[in-house]
Write an enzyme that holds these catalytic residues in place. Structure first.
Site, PDB file in Angstrom:
ATOM      1  CE  LYS A   1     -25.989   1.708 -20.505  1.00 23.25           C
ATOM      2  NZ  LYS A   1     -25.915   0.252 -20.745  1.00 23.25           N
TER       3      LYS A   1
ATOM      4  NE  ARG B   1     -26.806  -0.664 -14.343  1.00 22.29           N
ATOM      5  CZ  ARG B   1     -25.704  -0.268 -14.975  1.00 22.29           C
ATOM      6  NH1 ARG B   1     -25.333   0.982 -14.933  1.00 22.29           N
ATOM      7  NH2 ARG B   1     -24.988  -1.136 -15.656  1.00 22.29           N
TER       8      ARG B   1
ATOM      9  NE  ARG C   1     -17.301  -5.157 -24.801  1.00 21.61           N
ATOM     10  CZ  ARG C   1     -17.033  -5.121 -23.498  1.00 21.61           C
ATOM     11  NH1 ARG C   1     -15.822  -4.868 -23.074  1.00 21.61           N
ATOM     12  NH2 ARG C   1     -17.988  -5.339 -22.616  1.00 21.61           N
TER      13      ARG C   1
ATOM     14  NE  ARG D   1     -16.816  -3.292 -17.021  1.00 18.75           N
ATOM     15  CZ  ARG D   1     -17.961  -2.721 -17.387  1.00 18.75           C
ATOM     16  NH1 ARG D   1     -17.972  -1.815 -18.351  1.00 18.75           N
ATOM     17  NH2 ARG D   1     -19.083  -3.047 -16.797  1.00 18.75           N
TER      18      ARG D   1
ATOM     19  NE  ARG E   1     -22.102  -5.957 -16.717  1.00 20.48           N
ATOM     20  CZ  ARG E   1     -21.109  -5.955 -17.602  1.00 20.48           C
ATOM     21  NH1 ARG E   1     -20.256  -6.969 -17.651  1.00 20.48           N
ATOM     22  NH2 ARG E   1     -20.957  -4.954 -18.420  1.00 20.48           N
TER      23      ARG E   1
HETATM   24  P1  AMP Z   1     -21.669  -0.218 -16.237  1.00 21.92           P
HETATM   25  O1  AMP Z   1     -20.276   0.239 -16.511  1.00 21.92           O
HETATM   26  O2  AMP Z   1     -22.691   0.875 -16.456  1.00 21.92           O
HETATM   27  O3  AMP Z   1     -22.027  -1.485 -16.973  1.00 21.92           O
HETATM   28  O4  AMP Z   1     -21.749  -0.566 -14.684  1.00 21.92           O
HETATM   29  C1  AMP Z   1     -20.942  -1.582 -14.127  1.00 21.92           C
HETATM   30  C2  AMP Z   1     -21.479  -1.978 -12.772  1.00 21.92           C
HETATM   31  O5  AMP Z   1     -21.477  -0.848 -11.894  1.00 21.92           O
HETATM   32  C3  AMP Z   1     -22.918  -2.467 -12.765  1.00 21.92           C
HETATM   33  O6  AMP Z   1     -23.033  -3.824 -13.102  1.00 21.92           O
HETATM   34  C4  AMP Z   1     -23.303  -2.196 -11.301  1.00 21.92           C
HETATM   35  O7  AMP Z   1     -22.729  -3.144 -10.433  1.00 21.92           O
HETATM   36  C5  AMP Z   1     -22.617  -0.876 -11.042  1.00 21.92           C
HETATM   37  N1  AMP Z   1     -23.478   0.261 -11.410  1.00 21.92           N
HETATM   38  C6  AMP Z   1     -23.242   1.202 -12.365  1.00 21.92           C
HETATM   39  N2  AMP Z   1     -24.238   2.105 -12.415  1.00 21.92           N
HETATM   40  C7  AMP Z   1     -25.128   1.737 -11.453  1.00 21.92           C
HETATM   41  C8  AMP Z   1     -26.373   2.247 -11.020  1.00 21.92           C
HETATM   42  N3  AMP Z   1     -26.922   3.340 -11.588  1.00 21.92           N
HETATM   43  N4  AMP Z   1     -27.010   1.595 -10.011  1.00 21.92           N
HETATM   44  C9  AMP Z   1     -26.480   0.501  -9.425  1.00 21.92           C
HETATM   45  N5  AMP Z   1     -25.324  -0.043  -9.800  1.00 21.92           N
HETATM   46  C10 AMP Z   1     -24.637   0.559 -10.803  1.00 21.92           C
END
Ligand code: AMP
Length: 200
Positions: free
Chosen positions: A13, A88, A127, A139, A150
């Site tokens: 994404k 999400r 990765r 991270r 996740r």
């Molecule tokens: P990402 O970088 O999109 O993979 O997000 C990393 C982490 O941030 C996720 O595993 C969640 O803990 C939190 N997170 C990001 N976006 C959301 C969202 N829209 N709703 C809830 N948690 C989020």
């Protein structure tokens, strides 16, 4: 143009969002990036989100909805935006609907990056291994345990959005396992064919 990129962690994404930013001059709104910045800055939101994110669980809807509401009100989001990692959950998608409705805005398209979960896991694990080998910082949620969480969160809480947007007629699915350039081309074809929101 206002878009949502939907797909599990590691589906690409962020990569595709960056391509669309260059192509269309619209901003990428990644809730993950915004939350990581909040954690790094030690803000109250960051303090609430830190451990939840490290475990690979979802941050509560009220927190992310407030962040996105703030962000789409900024001048640079006027021209359009790509939501990467938001919504999400179904309540987040409903909150987004209300936010857009209040501003008399609509989504042009929701693009689902379809992936094979088995291959995806291997891809993300590779990765992580490559980054570790190069000595690059990882991270807090870049580990096998958090990654499984996740994916579980995606399956249970985010995948229902596919049916949610299919019902609205805005969903377009693209093969996310193809080469990055081919995925980008497929997205561009979808956008060229999608009926602009203002015509609906
Ligand atoms: P990402 O970088 O999109 O993979 O997000 C990393 C982490 O941030 C996720 O595993 C969640 O803990 C939190 N997170 C990001 N976006 C959301 C969202 N829209 N709703 C809830 N948690 C989020």
């Amino acid at each position: 143009m206002r878009l949502i990129l939907l797909g599990p962690p590691g589906a690409g994404k962020g990569t595709q969002a960056k391509h669309l930013v260059d192509k269309f001059g619209i901003v990428q709104l990644s809730t993950g990036d915004m939350l990581r910045a909040a954690v790094a800055a030690g803000t109250p939101v960051g303090q609430r989100a830190k451990d939840i994110m490290a475990r690979g669980e979802l941050v509560p809807d009220d927190i992310v909805v407030a962040i996105v509401a703030d962000r789409i009100a900024q001048p640079d989001a006027k021209k359009g935006f790509i939501l990467d990692g938001f919504p999400r959950t179904v309540p987040q998608a409903e909150a987004l609907d209300r936010m857009l409705h209040q501003r008399a805005l609509d989504l042009d398209a929701v693009i689902e990056l379809k992936v094979d979960e088995g291959i995806l896991l291997k891809r993300v694990e590779k990765r992580i291994a490559d980054m570790t080998a190069r000595g690059e910082p990882l991270r807090a949620d870049d580990n096998a345990e958090a990654l499984h969480k996740r994916l579980e969160a995606y399956r249970a809480q985010t995948a229902p959005l596919i049916a949610f947007y299919a019902r609205k007629g805005t969903l377009h699915s693209v093969d996310g396992m193809a080469e990055i350039e081919d995925v980008a081309n497929a997205i561009e074809r979808v956008l060229a064919a999608a009926e602009p929101a203002e015509n609906r």
